[in-house]
Structures are given as C-alpha cells and as structure tokens.
Design an enzyme around this catalytic site. Structure first.
Site, mmCIF file in Angstrom:
data_model
loop_
_atom_site.group_PDB
_atom_site.id
_atom_site.type_symbol
_atom_site.label_atom_id
_atom_site.label_comp_id
_atom_site.label_asym_id
_atom_site.label_seq_id
_atom_site.Cartn_x
_atom_site.Cartn_y
_atom_site.Cartn_z
ATOM 1 N N THR A 129 43.622 64.591 60.103
ATOM 2 C CA THR A 129 43.582 65.335 61.363
ATOM 3 C C THR A 129 42.164 65.703 61.795
ATOM 4 O O THR A 129 41.247 65.766 60.978
ATOM 5 C CB THR A 129 44.408 66.637 61.205
ATOM 6 N N THR A 153 47.778 66.116 64.669
ATOM 7 C CA THR A 153 47.461 65.524 63.378
ATOM 8 C C THR A 153 48.173 64.178 63.414
ATOM 9 O O THR A 153 48.926 63.908 64.336
ATOM 10 C CB THR A 153 48.013 66.486 62.312
HETATM 11 N N1 GLY Z 1 45.149 71.332 61.153
HETATM 12 C C1 GLY Z 1 46.518 71.311 60.806
HETATM 13 C C2 GLY Z 1 46.775 71.428 59.350
HETATM 14 O O1 GLY Z 1 45.913 71.088 58.568
HETATM 15 O O2 GLY Z 1 47.818 71.869 58.939
#
Ligand code: GLY
Length: 580
Positions: A410, A392
């Site tokens: 992300t 992310t």
């Molecule tokens: N994909 C990582 C999060 O959203 O925490």
C-alpha cells in the site's frame, strides 16, 4: 423472551465449548462448481495469479509459464502494479508478503512495512497550538514513512525466488516505458477532485499523472512513465541499492525535505525488511496462517475465527440476520482489543498468544447474546481506532509446485501523499497516518488510538493488512487477502467463513455482500445489496446499520485436487484472476 433466547444460546455455546464444533460438514468437500452456484471461479491447471490489475496478473502468469516460481511471479507482479495501478501498487510504500514453500512445508512472513524516520517522535503531528494537524500526516513531507517495497521484494526474491531481479522487473520497465492504456477506472480515480487538487499542487506529480495544461487523461489514451522506468532500471542494475542509495534515494529525500519532512539519506540506507514468524491458528480443522504484528490482521482474524468456531455458523444461514449479528458481535470484541494491544512488536509487547488463545475466545463469547447487540460502550470504553483508508492492494499467486504467495501492499491513501519525487516517477506513501497522531486524543478525523501505536523513530505503524493462507491437510487451500483499511480483516474473515461454514465456491464467497463492525463507531457497516428483511431483523436486535461504499477487493486462489480456482473481486474494475 430475549433473555430466554440468550440463555438458550449461551447453553448451546457452553455445551459446545472445549472442542472445535463442526458447522455444516463442508470441511471435506471443497466447494467448486455447482449448478446451484450463482458465480463461477476461473480455473487453471498449473499456476494462477489474482490481482487488482489484469496487466499485472498477466505479467505474473508469464513468469510462471517461463518456469518461475510463485515468489518470482509475485515480485514481478509487485513491480508491475507500481506502474499499472499507481493508486496503490508502489515502489514508495510498503507491505507484507506471506510465502508458503511446498518443498520445505514452511511459511514465512516478510515485513516490508514503512518505518518512521529516525528523528520522528510522538508529537510530530501536533502543531504549535497543541492540536493534531491532519494535513501533516496526510499530505506533507512528515506523512512519508521510509518506503519498504523495494527491499521487501528483493529479500523475497533473493531468499525464495529462482530468477534474477533484473529479469522479473523487466515487464514493469516495459510497461512504464511504452505506457499503459488508461482504463476508465484509472481515469476516474485521477480525476477525483480530492486526488487531483492534491497532485496538481506538486509539479512532479502533475507532470506524471496529468497533461501539461492540467487536463485529465481519458480512457484509452496512453500513460507513459519515463522517470519511473528509469528508477526501475536502476533497481534492475543495482538491486535495492539502486533505490535506497544514489540518485533515487537523494531525489526521494529531497522531495520529502522540500515538502517539510525529516527523512534523511541515512534513514533510507538503514531501512530493513524483516522476516517474521507468521501467526497461526485453526478453524474447524483448517490451519489459518497470516501476518503477525505490526499488522493487526493475522491476530484478529484468528481471534475472530476462534469465537466463530464456538457457534454453528453454517446452520445460522449465510448472511442471515443471526449470522450477521454473530459476526458483528465477534468483530466488535476483536477491534476493541486491537485499539488497546497492537503495535510494532519491535517496540511494544503484543500479547499475541493471549489474543489468539481459544480459551480467551470462549471467555469473550460468553458475553455475546443471541438476540441482543451489546453496545460497544459496554465492551470497552474509550479509545477509537486510527483512521485508515482503503487504497491498498492485494494479490495472490500459486505455482505448479504448490508454492503460494499472499501479498498486500500500500501507499495508504489513494496515490499516497500525492507527492512524486521529482525525476523518479515514484509516488510516496502517507503511511505515517497509520500511527496514532496523539494517543488518547481525537485527531483531525475525530479518531484516536492507543499508546502502543504512538509515533516513534524507526517504528512501523500498525496495519490491518491481512495476507492469509488457509491450509487443508497441510497444504494451501485458500490464498487470500484484501485492501480496505480497517475492513481488510473482516473482509478476509468473511471469505474464509463463506467457504468453510457456508459451502460457497470461491467466486460466490467473493461476490457475497459484506458487513463490517469495528467496535467504534458502534454500527454495522453494510453493502447496499444486503436485503431489507435482514436489515430489519438486525435493527430489531439493537444494531445500528450504515450503508456505505462496497468493501474490499479480495484476490483469492483456491487450491484443489481438481486444479486452481480463482476469484478476483467484482467490486473493482480491471482486476483479474488469470492462469495457465
Ligand atoms: N494503510 C492501511 C493499512 O496498513 O492497514
């Protein structure tokens, strides 16, 4: 002896309960420069951008210099990262933006998290044999949630920016058209066997990120992204309609369908970014503002700070065994709650007030022993957390008027699903993996999650992203956040505690070794620079330690009456805090 010490600590805690206990008195002295400091932050007078890619930080600073506000710069950085940091920056993913408006003294949380396609359902990742098939939620058309980034950026700019989308998107268009010089870090990530294997399977992905013969780009070679430039130009011309309707939407849906997915043109057209009330709490006199559900980040950072506030954290000593023990005990209790209660608030009732209540923190803290780790099995049996990867990215922006933006977005995994929609240059997320594939039953990673985060059409998967603004005397003081999957919340927590409890300047608070406990597995994850003596003392308290790769990539700006002090995490190459 242990019991006696535990009793003494509990007595101390009980004596402290009922008021915010000062740690050491750092609250009135913003730690900035000091001859004692082992790292120094970047300074700027007027405005600053801290992001994981120097080229994108530069784009943001240029917008600020041209008179743009923090939101204008943040949107420009968001688009630029889609070009310059393709592993996490994105058009095909989603995220959260926290905005503080100085004039109105108001904070807004913009939720542009991906949504499940309307026909998604709780058994979507279960194969004919009744088993969870992890490939379906990771590298398949079903893995792709309806992207939110373009709508989120447009919403932020329209409501809180001052410039036109066609203006702030220009730098990204130029970067995609002219190309970016491949850095060692970008070359390295693209040559990772797992990433490369996945991307070479998809001709459109191969065409963007590898040479014709499948060879890797080398550092200092140029990566030109012509299709991405064209997609950005369509957004510049038509706004979000240039992404959610017309040729880009059609190509995205075609790519998802060809990869076995169920996203439709209607899903794209119906996507909505929404504004939510930020979640807020206090910590030793500071106000902490963060992201509400569908992120778990804000709720649990406040829950953990409420517990920490009951202890003299500063007196324990930075990264001492006693400090880390307390952090781990606090973390495991918050993460146990996370597995049970958190999900998309549009679908489930999240007991937000109860979890962030200071009395609840007092109740939880009574179970913490000073000298003995509580086994996770005794805290709450059963449910593990959904798997999350750490690709992310976060960035922070502050402008000369005192407006601030904290943004985390992300694709989920590095390069998301690995699927580029042919003809668009747009990498698609695999955010659907943030849902619990099969509530109560281990998924392909051996992990399970709760019912609150089960897959459902139009629902947003639970996230850990924690864009946060700590306020001092009613003004932004620390603007921060991080990538790192489930470690995002604990990473952000430690930056805040390092400044407020331990008096570190923002560069030291960023560089300091981090730890993480997420209840299950029952272990403290540590970075390799944590010293051996501390490790031994923690093991003596009953903790299991696990040394793994470095955690997070915080991008932080501290606002003081002496100017802006920035720190870009040294854990990642190419990142930079830049200002003017
Ligand atoms: N994909 C990582 C999060 O959203 O925490």
């Amino acid at each position: 002896m242990h019991q006696l010490k535990a009793l003494l600590w509990c007595c101390a805690v009980l004596l402290c309960v009922g008021e915010a206990i000062g740690s050491r008195a750092f609250a009135d002295e913003s730690p900035i420069y000091s001859s004692m400091a082992t790292a120094q932050p970047v300074w700027a007078e007027h405005g600053m951008v801290s992001s994981q890619e120097a080229l994108a930080s530069q784009v943001g600073v240029e917008i600020l210099k041209r008179g743009g506000n923090a939101v204008d710069a943040a949107v420009a950085v968001g688009f630029s990262l889609a070009v310059t940091l393709p592993r996490a920056g994105n058009l095909g993913g989603g995220g959260f933006m926290l905005v503080y408006l100085a004039k109105e003294n108001k904070s807004i949380a913009i939720d542009y998290r991906e949504m499940a396609p309307s026909s998604a359902h709780k058994d979507i990742f279960i194969d004919e044999a009744g088993k969870v098939n992890p490939k379906l939620s990771l590298a398949h058309g079903l893995a792709v949630g309806v992207p939110g980034t373009v709508m989120g950026m447009e919403l932020a700019l329209k409501k809180y920016g001052t410039m036109k989308l066609s203006q702030v998107i220009q730098p990204a268009i130029q970067q995609a058209k002219k190309g970016i010089k491949v850095t060692s870090s970008l070359a390295n990530s693209l040559s990772h066997p797992f990433i490369k294997e996945r991307m070479l399977e998809v001709p459109a992905s191969k065409a963007v990120f590898y040479k014709q013969d499948g060879a890797n780009y080398q550092p200092n070679e140029w990566l030109v992204q012509g299709d991405l430039a064209r997609s950005l130009e369509l957004i510049a011309k038509h706004g979000s309609k240039g992404f959610y309707e017309g040729e880009t939407a059609e190509k995205i849906v075609a790519a998802v369908t060809a990869a076995g997915g169920i996203m439709t043109l209607e899903d794209m057209q119906n996507y909505k970014a929404v504004e939510r009330q930020p979640v807020s709490g206090t910590y030793r006199g500071y106000e902490v503002i963060s992201m509400p559900p569908p992120s778990s980040g804000g709720v649990h950072i406040i829950e953990m700070l409420n517990m920490l506030e009951l202890y003299p954290v500063g007196e324990l000593g930075h990264n001492s065994a006693a400090n880390i023990h307390l952090l781990a005990e606090v973390m495991k209790r918050a993460y146990a709650d996370r597995s049970e209660y958190l999900g998309d608030p549009d679908f489930v009732d999240v007991p937000l007030k109860a979890l962030t209540d200071k009395n609840y923190a007092k109740h939880l803290s009574k179970q913490i022993h000073a000298d003995k780790a509580t086994p996770s099995a005794q805290i709450k049996p059963g449910k593990l957390l959904p798997y999350e990867s750490d690709q992310t990215t976060h960035y922070s922006v502050v402008d000369k008027w005192g407006n601030a933006v904290s943004n985390t977005y992300t694709l989920n995994f590095s390069y998301g699903s690995g699927i580029v929609a042919a003809g668009t240059g747009i990498l698609l997320n695999n955010e659907m993996d943030d849902f619990s594939a099969m509530p109560g039953v281990p998924n392909g990673f051996g992990l399970v999650g709760g019912d609150a985060n089960a897959v459902q059409g139009n629902k947003r998967p639970l996230s850990s992203m924690t864009p946060t603004i700590v306020m001092k005397n009613g003004k932004p003081f620390i603007v921060t956040g991080s990538p790192g999957g489930s470690r995002i919340i604990t990473t952000t927590l430690q930056v805040i505690s390092n400044v407020i409890d331990h008096g570190l300047n923002i560069a030291e608070a960023t560089a300091a070794p981090r730890i993480h406990h997420q209840w299950l597995p029952d272990e403290i994850r540590i970075e390799k620079s944590l010293n051996v003596d501390t490790r031994r003392l923690l093991e003596a308290k009953g903790h299991q330690l696990s040394e793994k790769s470095a955690m997070g990539s915080t991008q932080t700006i501290m606002v003081t009456d002496k100017g802006l002090f920035g720190a870009s995490d040294p854990r990642r190459a190419d990142s930079a805090a830049l200002g003017y």
